[in-house]
Design an enzyme around this catalytic site. Structure first.
Site, short mmCIF file in Angstrom:
data_model
loop_
_atom_site.label_atom_id
_atom_site.label_comp_id
_atom_site.label_asym_id
_atom_site.label_seq_id
_atom_site.Cartn_x
_atom_site.Cartn_y
_atom_site.Cartn_z
N SER A 18 0.81 -1.36 0.03
CA SER A 18 -0.07 0.04 -0.18
C SER A 18 0.81 1.26 0.07
O SER A 18 0.33 2.40 -0.13
CB SER A 18 -0.81 0.04 1.26
OG SER A 18 -2.07 -0.76 0.92
N LYS A 55 0.40 3.55 -3.16
CA LYS A 55 -0.85 3.99 -3.23
C LYS A 55 -0.57 5.66 -3.52
O LYS A 55 -1.48 6.24 -4.07
CB LYS A 55 -2.02 3.85 -2.29
CG LYS A 55 -2.45 2.31 -2.16
CD LYS A 55 -3.43 2.06 -0.93
CE LYS A 55 -3.78 0.55 -1.08
NZ LYS A 55 -4.56 0.35 0.15
N TYR A 96 -3.28 -3.22 -10.52
CA TYR A 96 -3.11 -2.70 -8.88
C TYR A 96 -1.97 -3.77 -8.15
O TYR A 96 -1.23 -3.17 -7.58
CB TYR A 96 -4.45 -2.68 -8.64
CG TYR A 96 -4.57 -2.62 -7.05
CD1 TYR A 96 -4.33 -1.62 -6.46
CD2 TYR A 96 -4.92 -3.84 -6.28
CE1 TYR A 96 -4.31 -1.40 -5.02
CE2 TYR A 96 -4.75 -3.83 -4.99
CZ TYR A 96 -4.38 -2.66 -4.29
OH TYR A 96 -4.75 -2.47 -2.89
N TYR A 114 -4.53 4.29 7.75
CA TYR A 114 -5.87 3.66 7.92
C TYR A 114 -6.62 4.26 9.05
O TYR A 114 -6.52 5.45 9.55
CB TYR A 114 -6.14 2.12 7.76
CG TYR A 114 -4.99 1.58 6.74
CD1 TYR A 114 -5.45 2.02 5.45
CD2 TYR A 114 -4.23 0.89 6.81
CE1 TYR A 114 -4.63 1.45 4.29
CE2 TYR A 114 -3.32 0.47 5.92
CZ TYR A 114 -3.60 0.60 4.52
OH TYR A 114 -2.76 0.27 3.55
N VAL A 116 1.33 -3.49 3.75
CA VAL A 116 1.06 -4.75 4.45
C VAL A 116 2.20 -5.91 4.50
O VAL A 116 2.34 -6.93 5.04
CB VAL A 116 -0.26 -5.47 3.65
CG1 VAL A 116 0.18 -6.28 2.49
CG2 VAL A 116 -0.90 -6.36 4.73
#
Ligand code: GLN
Length: 307
Positions: free
Chosen positions: A63, A66, A190, A242, A260
């Site tokens: 992530s 992102k 992705y 998050y 992760v």
């Protein structure tokens, strides 16, 4: 540099036991094979770096990618188009939340840091699926200044085989006109984006570009427009961890994005970049020891952007 190598080493030793509180995720089997004792940190400012631990070991961005895909989509399409499809609000839900998709009217992912939002962002990057993949990889290579950076095909394959939830999120978004076209092709982009491999030195360099208003720390070339670098840093503060972003802002106060794999990318607005790896994750899916070492560095040297 504000920190000496021995000082960083000492803070790392202090944070190391926190890895024992974490777990290596098993929903992507290839990640479960990561060494739980792996621990590295690199801090970069301009041309100087300070490194401790496994600074050369390669791991997948997950992530942390992102923020890079968001920069590219914003550079391609502009704010108006991107934020028509993806919101700007924190969720209070985990990274793979499906619930948060139903909360906005018209239905759209709440922010680009949760999986649904990131998948929608990837769909906005210009070009065919093949071109998107190539452009993402080229962009990471440019930010990290290493044109040999590659995709870990094994991790990508493993994620692909266990991507039911991301598929469900994607079909939900397709049915609500957030994304269009072929879901398998989009998810392939992705997943490959998440499987780009870097080491802590490269991750810290990426952080120093984002931190330093989008400028390459060596050549001074503008790699990301300042406005977009600012948007990214803001999302890192509000959503980068998050549903643990609030506590992280209080304890650490440095724009950061976790992955992760145990990756942690930090981008301080004064141009300091941080690249950290420690695979065991806390309950929020963020690197347990990685967060701790960044907290130690931030508090010891008063780096919180709110201080
Ligand atoms: N590739 C991972 C996924 O989509 C990234 C998630 C993460 O790093 N939190 O599930």
């Amino acid at each position: 540099m504000f920190i000496a190598q021995q000082e960083l080493q000492a803070l790392m030793e202090k944070a190391k036991p926190y890895a024992e509180n974490g777990n290596i995720p098993d929903y992507i089997p290839a990640l479960h094979e990561m060494d739980e004792n792996l621990f590295g940190i690199v801090i970069r400012k301009d041309n100087e770096i300070v490194a401790a631990g496994d600074a050369d070991h390669r791991f997948t961005l997950q992530s942390a990618s992102k923020v890079i895909s968001l920069a590219l989509a914003l550079m391609d399409k502009g704010e108006e188009v991107v934020f028509k499809k993806v919101g700007m609000e924190p969720t209070g839900d985990p990274f793979n939340t499906i619930q948060a998709l139903e909360e906005e009217e018209p239905s759209k992912p709440l922010n680009p840091m949760i999986n649904a939002g990131a998948i929608a962002v990837t769909s906005l990057i210009a070009g065919s699926p093949e071109e998107k993949k190539r452009r993402l990889l080229d962009f990471v290579r440019e930010l990290a200044d290493n044109n040999k950076i590659s995709i870990c095909e094994k991790t990508a394959q493993s994620e692909w085989e266990h991507s039911d939830l991301n598929k469900a999120l994607s079909y939900f978004m397709k049915s609500h006109n957030v994304i269009h076209g072929h879901i398998d092709e989009l998810l392939d982009v992705y997943i490959k984006q998440c499987s780009i491999q870097v080491n802590c030195k490269e991750l810290a360099r990426i952080g120093s570009v984002i931190g330093g208003n989008g400028k390459d720390p060596v050549s001074g070339r503008q790699l990301i427009p300042p406005r977009i670098a600012a948007i990214i840093k803001t999302f890192m503060v509000t959503c980068g961890m998050y549903n643990a972003s609030g506590e992280f802002a209080i304890r650490v106060g440095i724009p950061a994005k976790s992955g992760v794999s145990g990756a942690l990318l930090g981008a301080h607005p004064n141009g300091i970049g941080f690249g950290i790896i420690s695979p065991p994750l806390n309950e929020y899916g963020n690197s347990a020891a990685g967060i701790k070492v960044l907290e130690e560095v931030s508090q010891t040297y008063t780096l919180s952007i709110f201080s």
